[in-house]
Motif scaffolding. Structure first.
Motif, PDB file in Angstrom:
ATOM      1  N   ILE A  77       0.812  -1.315  -0.119  1.00  0.00           N
ATOM      2  CA  ILE A  77      -0.059  -0.007   0.055  1.00  0.00           C
ATOM      3  C   ILE A  77       1.015   1.345   0.023  1.00  0.00           C
ATOM      4  CG2 ILE A  77      -1.840   1.341   1.144  1.00  0.00           C
ATOM      5  CD1 ILE A  77      -2.643  -1.326   2.717  1.00  0.00           C
ATOM      6  N   VAL A  78       0.516   2.177  -0.979  1.00  0.00           N
ATOM      7  CA  VAL A  78       1.341   3.497  -0.776  1.00  0.00           C
ATOM      8  C   VAL A  78       0.327   4.508  -0.214  1.00  0.00           C
ATOM      9  CG1 VAL A  78       2.288   5.014  -2.436  1.00  0.00           C
ATOM     10  CG2 VAL A  78       2.635   2.667  -3.073  1.00  0.00           C
ATOM     11  N   ASN A  79       0.868   5.258   0.581  1.00  0.00           N
ATOM     12  CA  ASN A  79       0.171   6.385   1.350  1.00  0.00           C
ATOM     13  C   ASN A  79       0.598   7.675   0.866  1.00  0.00           C
ATOM     14  OD1 ASN A  79      -1.582   7.262   3.641  1.00  0.00           O
ATOM     15  ND2 ASN A  79       0.243   7.771   4.665  1.00  0.00           N
ATOM     16  N   TYR A  80      -0.377   8.417   1.191  1.00  0.00           N
ATOM     17  CA  TYR A  80      -0.174   9.846   0.621  1.00  0.00           C
ATOM     18  C   TYR A  80      -1.025  10.772   1.366  1.00  0.00           C
ATOM     19  CZ  TYR A  80       1.435  14.489  -1.196  1.00  0.00           C
ATOM     20  OH  TYR A  80       1.908  15.552  -1.445  1.00  0.00           O
ATOM     21  N   ASN A  81      -0.821  11.165   2.537  1.00  0.00           N
ATOM     22  CA  ASN A  81      -1.876  12.092   3.176  1.00  0.00           C
ATOM     23  C   ASN A  81      -3.187  11.604   3.416  1.00  0.00           C
ATOM     24  OD1 ASN A  81       0.129  13.909   3.790  1.00  0.00           O
ATOM     25  ND2 ASN A  81      -0.189  14.966   1.833  1.00  0.00           N
ATOM     26  N   VAL A  82      -3.430  10.347   3.766  1.00  0.00           N
ATOM     27  CA  VAL A  82      -4.914   9.779   3.658  1.00  0.00           C
ATOM     28  C   VAL A  82      -4.869   8.910   5.369  1.00  0.00           C
ATOM     29  CG1 VAL A  82      -5.689   9.923   1.470  1.00  0.00           C
ATOM     30  CG2 VAL A  82      -4.174   8.111   2.192  1.00  0.00           C
ATOM     31  N   CYS A  83      -4.218   9.456   6.307  1.00  0.00           N
ATOM     32  CA  CYS A  83      -3.908   8.595   7.501  1.00  0.00           C
ATOM     33  C   CYS A  83      -5.109   7.988   8.002  1.00  0.00           C
ATOM     34  CB  CYS A  83      -3.270   9.538   8.466  1.00  0.00           C
ATOM     35  SG  CYS A  83      -3.191   8.834  10.052  1.00  0.00           S
TER      36      CYS A  83
ATOM     37  N   ASP B 203       0.553  14.515   7.123  1.00  0.00           N
ATOM     38  CA  ASP B 203      -0.665  14.404   8.173  1.00  0.00           C
ATOM     39  C   ASP B 203      -0.404  13.713   9.342  1.00  0.00           C
ATOM     40  OD1 ASP B 203      -0.575  12.145   7.001  1.00  0.00           O
ATOM     41  OD2 ASP B 203      -2.759  11.675   6.284  1.00  0.00           O
ATOM     42  N   ASN B 204       0.754  13.536   9.589  1.00  0.00           N
ATOM     43  CA  ASN B 204       0.956  12.849  11.131  1.00  0.00           C
ATOM     44  C   ASN B 204       0.859  11.315  10.891  1.00  0.00           C
ATOM     45  OD1 ASN B 204       1.618  15.231  12.536  1.00  0.00           O
ATOM     46  ND2 ASN B 204      -0.486  15.755  12.793  1.00  0.00           N
ATOM     47  N   SER B 205       0.569  10.600   9.671  1.00  0.00           N
ATOM     48  CA  SER B 205       0.674   9.244   9.606  1.00  0.00           C
ATOM     49  C   SER B 205       1.729   8.594  10.400  1.00  0.00           C
ATOM     50  CB  SER B 205       0.787   8.926   8.024  1.00  0.00           C
ATOM     51  OG  SER B 205      -0.285   9.262   7.408  1.00  0.00           O
ATOM     52  N   SER B 206       2.882   9.173  10.400  1.00  0.00           N
ATOM     53  CA  SER B 206       3.951   8.330  11.038  1.00  0.00           C
ATOM     54  C   SER B 206       3.834   8.407  12.387  1.00  0.00           C
ATOM     55  CB  SER B 206       5.542   9.088  10.712  1.00  0.00           C
ATOM     56  OG  SER B 206       5.346  10.483  10.961  1.00  0.00           O
ATOM     57  N   SER B 207       3.098   9.273  13.138  1.00  0.00           N
ATOM     58  CA  SER B 207       3.095   9.178  14.640  1.00  0.00           C
ATOM     59  C   SER B 207       1.665   8.398  14.920  1.00  0.00           C
ATOM     60  CB  SER B 207       3.116  10.445  15.171  1.00  0.00           C
ATOM     61  OG  SER B 207       1.893  11.471  14.555  1.00  0.00           O
ATOM     62  N   TYR B 208       0.844   8.456  13.862  1.00  0.00           N
ATOM     63  CA  TYR B 208      -0.372   7.688  14.403  1.00  0.00           C
ATOM     64  C   TYR B 208      -0.476   6.371  14.053  1.00  0.00           C
ATOM     65  CZ  TYR B 208      -5.705   7.438  14.344  1.00  0.00           C
ATOM     66  OH  TYR B 208      -6.668   6.898  14.716  1.00  0.00           O
ATOM     67  N   LEU B 209      -0.033   6.012  12.975  1.00  0.00           N
ATOM     68  CA  LEU B 209      -0.207   4.558  12.449  1.00  0.00           C
ATOM     69  C   LEU B 209       0.636   3.485  13.171  1.00  0.00           C
ATOM     70  CD1 LEU B 209      -0.876   5.471   8.673  1.00  0.00           C
ATOM     71  CD2 LEU B 209      -2.680   4.630  10.289  1.00  0.00           C
TER      72      LEU B 209
ATOM     73  N   SER C 296      -6.637  10.078  -2.000  1.00  0.00           N
ATOM     74  CA  SER C 296      -5.535  10.669  -1.600  1.00  0.00           C
ATOM     75  C   SER C 296      -4.876  11.709  -2.680  1.00  0.00           C
ATOM     76  CB  SER C 296      -4.297   9.376  -1.773  1.00  0.00           C
ATOM     77  OG  SER C 296      -4.504   8.866  -2.962  1.00  0.00           O
ATOM     78  N   THR C 297      -5.866  11.868  -3.868  1.00  0.00           N
ATOM     79  CA  THR C 297      -5.245  13.149  -4.805  1.00  0.00           C
ATOM     80  C   THR C 297      -6.621  13.963  -4.918  1.00  0.00           C
ATOM     81  OG1 THR C 297      -6.081  11.704  -6.588  1.00  0.00           O
ATOM     82  CG2 THR C 297      -3.677  11.652  -6.008  1.00  0.00           C
ATOM     83  N   HIS C 298      -6.235  15.245  -4.945  1.00  0.00           N
ATOM     84  CA  HIS C 298      -7.494  16.230  -5.161  1.00  0.00           C
ATOM     85  C   HIS C 298      -7.491  16.363  -6.575  1.00  0.00           C
ATOM     86  CE1 HIS C 298      -7.719  17.441  -1.188  1.00  0.00           C
ATOM     87  NE2 HIS C 298      -6.392  17.426  -1.090  1.00  0.00           N
ATOM     88  N   ARG C 299      -8.582  15.733  -7.256  1.00  0.00           N
ATOM     89  CA  ARG C 299      -8.861  15.684  -8.687  1.00  0.00           C
ATOM     90  C   ARG C 299      -8.859  17.062  -9.739  1.00  0.00           C
ATOM     91  NH1 ARG C 299      -9.894  10.762 -11.077  1.00  0.00           N
ATOM     92  NH2 ARG C 299      -9.540   8.998  -9.579  1.00  0.00           N
ATOM     93  N   HIS C 300      -9.265  18.239  -9.045  1.00  0.00           N
ATOM     94  CA  HIS C 300      -9.182  19.146  -9.774  1.00  0.00           C
ATOM     95  C   HIS C 300      -8.076  20.249  -9.231  1.00  0.00           C
ATOM     96  CE1 HIS C 300     -13.163  17.863 -11.312  1.00  0.00           C
ATOM     97  NE2 HIS C 300     -13.536  17.709  -9.788  1.00  0.00           N
ATOM     98  N   THR C 301      -6.861  19.895  -9.562  1.00  0.00           N
ATOM     99  CA  THR C 301      -5.892  20.741  -9.098  1.00  0.00           C
ATOM    100  C   THR C 301      -4.920  20.197 -10.372  1.00  0.00           C
ATOM    101  OG1 THR C 301      -4.556  18.842  -8.058  1.00  0.00           O
ATOM    102  CG2 THR C 301      -6.095  20.064  -6.859  1.00  0.00           C
TER     103      THR C 301
END
Length: 293
Positions: A7-13, A44-50, A231-236
């Motif tokens: 699983i690849v994570n990017y700001n979806v903790c 998004d603090n994934s590293s401290s939360y998960l 994990s991505t904003h589609r209108h950016t």
């Protein structure tokens, strides 16, 4: 070892937390497995939360966003013993029997290289990207312009494969990157995922490489939830650049599918679409800013 889940994570903790809970349940009856999460420099603090919530998961914390394909390959290199690899989006929710039934199918169908499942959105609606064809220029044009909806079952309507009404495995051309369970030996024979794709279209490239070698891909009559695009904003500009950029890359890489006399107009058309969407974003941002003032 039977399976490695990647699983690849990017700001979806918090969405990843839900995903990992369902993965835990789906792995209960499978035996020794490895779950690997590659974090692409989330903020998004994934590293401290998960980690303390999932001590059995192997986390890797990248200092930069390497993209989806490169991060998947990074995870795959951490394990060379599993029979199968599951490439899984963090915004998916599995059923308890999803993984067991996929493994059972692959165990009993040696000619099949990889399998996917039917994707449902958060409201339970079927997502057509569950089953796709290798995109033809006519099909892609019909998809991006909306002609596929105006002229169903025509040459404009060839981007997706319609799901069978029967509960049977369905052979397809392209597996969705949200869920691909693949034999490790076949994934390694392709050299892993093509890192020329930062994100998007790497699933088309992998599927095309497998199909080109005469291997079968199936969508199984199983369903999972895909909370699409979290994990991505589609209108950016970021999304638009990579989405259309990877389509252009795929066309350029495969002249056997898209000879120059077809590829050049297609690339020009995609650049036009990309420019129009950039313009729409700028106009929206302008009006939003003025409205706030």
């Amino acid at each position: 070892m039977k399976l490695q889940v990647v699983i690849v994570n990017y700001n979806v903790c918090f969405i990843l937390e839900q995903c990992l809970r369902t993965v835990e349940q789906a792995l209960k009856d499978i035996g020794p497995c490895m779950v690997t999460v590659i974090d692409n420099a989330s903020t998004d603090n994934s590293s401290s939360y998960l980690p303390h919530r999932f001590p059995q998961v192997h986390f890797v914390w990248n200092q930069e966003n390497k993209g989806f394909a490169a991060a998947c390959n990074q995870a795959i290199r951490l394990n060379d013993s599993s029979t199968y690899v599951l490439l899984l989006n963090p915004d998916t929710l599995l059923q308890e029997d999803t993984l067991l039934r996929c493994i059972d199918f692959l165990d009993n169908h040696k000619e099949t290289a990889a399998v996917g499942v039917r994707l449902l959105d958060g409201k339970g609606h079927y997502l057509p990207e569950s089953m796709r064809r290798i995109p033809t220029l006519m099909g892609a044009f019909g998809h991006f312009t909306g002609l596929e909806r105006l002229f169903p079952e025509s040459s404009w309507d060839t981007y997706y494969i319609r799901p069978s009404q029967e509960e049977v495995p369905q052979e397809i051309d392209v597996l969705p990157g949200a869920f691909i369970m693949i034999r490790r030996k076949e994934l390694e024979s392709c050299g892993g995922l093509d890192e020329e794709y930062f994100m998007y279209a790497e699933d088309i490239e992998l599927s095309y490489q497998l199909r080109s070698r005469g291997l079968q891909l199936f969508c199984l009559p199983l369903s999972i939830t895909h909370l699409k695009g979290k994990s991505t904003h589609r209108h950016t500009p970021f999304f638009i650049r990579h989405f259309y950029g990877t389509m252009i890359t795929f066309i350029r890489k495969h002249p056997e599918l898209y000879p120059p006399y077809k590829a050049l107009p297609a690339i020009f058309f995609l650049h036009i679409l990309m420019s129009v969407q950039y313009l729409i974003i700028k106009i929206r941002v302008f009006f939003e800013k003025n409205h706030q003032e």
